[in-house]
Design a protein around this motif. Structure first.
Motif, PDB file in Angstrom:
ATOM      1  N   SER A   1     -15.192   4.266   8.307  1.00 24.95           N
ATOM      2  CA  SER A   1     -13.826   4.646   7.920  1.00 24.95           C
ATOM      3  C   SER A   1     -13.149   5.529   8.962  1.00 24.95           C
ATOM      4  CB  SER A   1     -13.838   5.364   6.571  1.00 24.95           C
ATOM      5  OG  SER A   1     -14.306   4.509   5.543  1.00 24.95           O
ATOM      6  N   ARG A   2     -13.937   6.176   9.827  1.00 29.77           N
ATOM      7  CA  ARG A   2     -13.338   7.067  10.829  1.00 29.77           C
ATOM      8  C   ARG A   2     -12.445   6.318  11.804  1.00 29.77           C
ATOM      9  NH1 ARG A   2     -18.706   9.422  11.433  1.00 29.77           N
ATOM     10  NH2 ARG A   2     -18.783   8.699  13.591  1.00 29.77           N
TER      11      ARG A   2
ATOM     12  N   ASN B   1     -12.080   1.072  -2.058  1.00 28.23           N
ATOM     13  CA  ASN B   1     -13.492   0.695  -2.132  1.00 28.23           C
ATOM     14  C   ASN B   1     -13.686  -0.246  -3.320  1.00 28.23           C
ATOM     15  OD1 ASN B   1     -16.297   0.551  -2.414  1.00 28.23           O
ATOM     16  ND2 ASN B   1     -16.605   2.714  -1.931  1.00 28.23           N
TER      17      ASN B   1
ATOM     18  N   SER C   1     -23.439   1.966  10.384  1.00 28.61           N
ATOM     19  CA  SER C   1     -22.726   3.243  10.383  1.00 28.61           C
ATOM     20  C   SER C   1     -21.461   3.202  11.230  1.00 28.61           C
ATOM     21  CB  SER C   1     -23.646   4.353  10.897  1.00 28.61           C
ATOM     22  OG  SER C   1     -24.055   4.081  12.233  1.00 28.61           O
TER      23      SER C   1
ATOM     24  N   GLU D   1     -18.600   6.120   5.256  1.00 29.86           N
ATOM     25  CA  GLU D   1     -18.043   7.294   5.931  1.00 29.86           C
ATOM     26  C   GLU D   1     -17.945   7.048   7.438  1.00 29.86           C
ATOM     27  OE1 GLU D   1     -18.979  12.085   6.531  1.00 29.86           O
ATOM     28  OE2 GLU D   1     -20.296  10.835   5.297  1.00 29.86           O
TER      29      GLU D   1
ATOM     30  N   SER E   1     -23.062   6.440   3.298  1.00 24.97           N
ATOM     31  CA  SER E   1     -23.070   6.992   4.650  1.00 24.97           C
ATOM     32  C   SER E   1     -22.390   6.041   5.628  1.00 24.97           C
ATOM     33  CB  SER E   1     -24.514   7.259   5.092  1.00 24.97           C
ATOM     34  OG  SER E   1     -24.562   7.707   6.427  1.00 24.97           O
TER      35      SER E   1
END
Length: 503
Positions: free
Chosen positions: A187-188, A207, A127, A184, A181
């Motif tokens: 990518s921050r 992607n 993550s 996401e 998930s």
């Protein structure tokens, strides 16, 4: 033999040259095999041979010879002593980013002649990215700041397969929900280092699931499988290491290098990418993409790798005894991130200032020259610069106040100077009943398990408000707080957390 004419005078006189030509003509097969070995291991020879040669076949030979993986390639392979015209490449060479390149001279020509589009891929296996990925992100940042266009490729498709590079066992397969998930989450970070948008040098986030998932298996094999040989794929270090250790290598993983090569071809067709960045463990996969572009589209593509960063004691960058050094602040607080850099070993400070800050050369060299206790000043600069880039300027004042309290003044109990520390809250009912101190250490991530915390207590490394905890069965209750609203727990000298009494 034509490409040899440009440099043979420096080595051979006319008579020796004539004898050499006759000898090589009589033993052409052995000569080509010898040249393959020399080209794979001798960067100066590779450059001298390939630069004056316009023959596509010989350039292809050079690319194949370059395709040995990172474990067998010399660390200085891409850091040519020649003058580089590209500001980006020259900067990267000074900072230590250049490890391997398929054709550094031709890449230098391309980059000094105009804007280049390059990409770097990140699979979504967790993550958050950790600090081991930061060198690659910094590479993209420098690339964009030099006037080129970076593409961040997230591996929504390749994560379904799993990269075998550097692994002794297959990666855990994730379902599509977990991959989405993770994408996401990772990518921050990119927006903190790169500028995204529609401009000519603005970064793109792409992607690879967009083109990998719709592929028809038979059509893909027919169109692209013919460009890969099993002989060649078995020669890559990532494959050889797994086989040598007798670790299973699934057919699924074996296909990863083909998919990564296809990514390069697709990004070239869709976005004009001509350069792929990566860590040195990706060298074989990058070479496969360069060759696929040449064979499928006649494209001249390039590959460039950065070194895999290890610490002075030989450990892999990005891991500590407490676990991974994550880039997302929900997994690692800004203070803990700052503290990671502040705790850098003396021998690593200079390298890390070059890798992970944008300080100018004269300032870096001045900090590198510090010795003795003064090197701690360089560590603070490193921690400040690295943390500012990831978490922003605003958090630094709070972090420095906490650091001043803990490092300079020795802590002095709970209260001021602890605002940046990880904390847990106890309700009035919990405090009245009492909570085991080992549970609080685990909650604050000062220990991975209760048994580890008990060993810490037995060894004298666990403290409450800087006082050694003598009994692992201690309960933290209302009385433990005395007149304060919080107490500080410490594991050793550098790991701290706060237990706060809820009002």
């Amino acid at each position: 033999l034509r490409p040899l004419r440009g440099w043979r005078e420096a080595w051979l006189g006319d008579s020796e040259w004539t004898q050499t030509v006759h000898l090589l003509s009589a033993h052409a097969t052995q000569f080509m095999h010898l040249m393959m070995v020399l080209l794979a291991h001798t960067q100066p020879l590779r450059t001298a041979l390939l630069r004056p040669c316009a023959s596509r076949a010989v350039r292809a030979l050079g690319a194949r010879a370059c395709s040995s993986d990172a474990a067998t390639a010399p660390a200085e392979a891409a850091a040519e002593p020649e003058q580089l015209r590209s500001t980006f490449l020259e900067t990267m060479r000074w900072r230590g980013f250049l490890h391997q390149s398929t054709d550094l001279a031709a890449l230098d020509d391309a980059m000094s002649g105009g804007r280049v589009v390059a990409y770097l891929g990140f699979d979504a296996t967790a993550s958050s990215l950790h600090v081991g990925s930061l060198l690659q992100i910094m590479l993209l940042r420098h690339f964009q700041r030099a006037g080129h266009k970076p593409i961040v490729l997230v591996g929504g498709g390749t994560t379904k397969v799993g990269d075998p590079s550097g692994k002794d066992a297959s990666r855990q397969l994730l379902d599509e929900e977990a991959i989405a998930s993770n994408i996401e989450g990772i990518s921050r970070v990119f927006g903190r280092f790169l500028t995204f948008g529609e401009g000519p040098t603005d970064a793109l986030l792409v992607n690879n699931d967009a083109w990998l998932s719709p592929l028809s298996y038979l059509a893909f094999l027919r169109d692209y499988g013919r460009h890969f040989t099993i002989n060649r794929m078995l020669s890559f270090e990532s494959v050889k290491q797994r086989l040598a250790r007798e670790s299973p290598l699934s057919f699924l993983e074996f296909n990863y290098m083909i998919l990564q090569a296809y990514d390069f071809l697709e990004l070239h067709r869709r976005h004009g990418a001509t350069l792929q960045f990566g860590g040195s463990d990706q060298w074989g996969n990058i070479i496969s993409g360069v060759e696929l572009g040449r064979r499928a589209d006649g494209a001249q593509l390039f590959g460039l790798t950065a070194p895999l960063v290890t610490t002075a004691d030989g450990k892999k960058m990005g891991k500590t005894a407490a676990g991974a050094v994550w880039l997302n602040e929900d997994l690692l607080s800004p203070y803990e991130y700052w503290q990671f850099w502040r705790n850098t070993a003396d021998a690593d400070v200079g390298r890390f200032l070059r890798f992970f800050t944008e300080l100018p050369q004269d300032e870096v060299e001045k900090l590198e020259a510090l010795r003795g206790a003064q090197i701690n000043d360089a560590k603070v600069v490193l921690a400040n610069e690295a943390t500012r880039m990831l978490h922003g300027e605003a958090c630094l004042a709070e972090i420095q106040a906490t650091a001043a309290s803990l490092f300079a003044a020795g802590g002095g109990g709970g209260g001021g100077g602890t605002a940046s520390l990880k904390r847990v809250k106890l309700s009035a009912d919990e405090a009245a009943a009492g909570v085991p101190v080992v549970d609080l250490f685990v909650s604050l991530e000062l220990g991975k398990s209760k048994s580890e915390v008990r060993r810490l207590v037995a060894g004298g490394g666990a403290k409450l408000n800087d006082v050694k905890i003598e009994d692992a069965a201690l309960l933290i209750s209302t009385a433990s707080f005395e007149a304060a609203s919080e107490i500080k727990l410490s594991a050793g000298k550098k790991k701290h957390g706060v237990v706060e009494l809820a009002q």
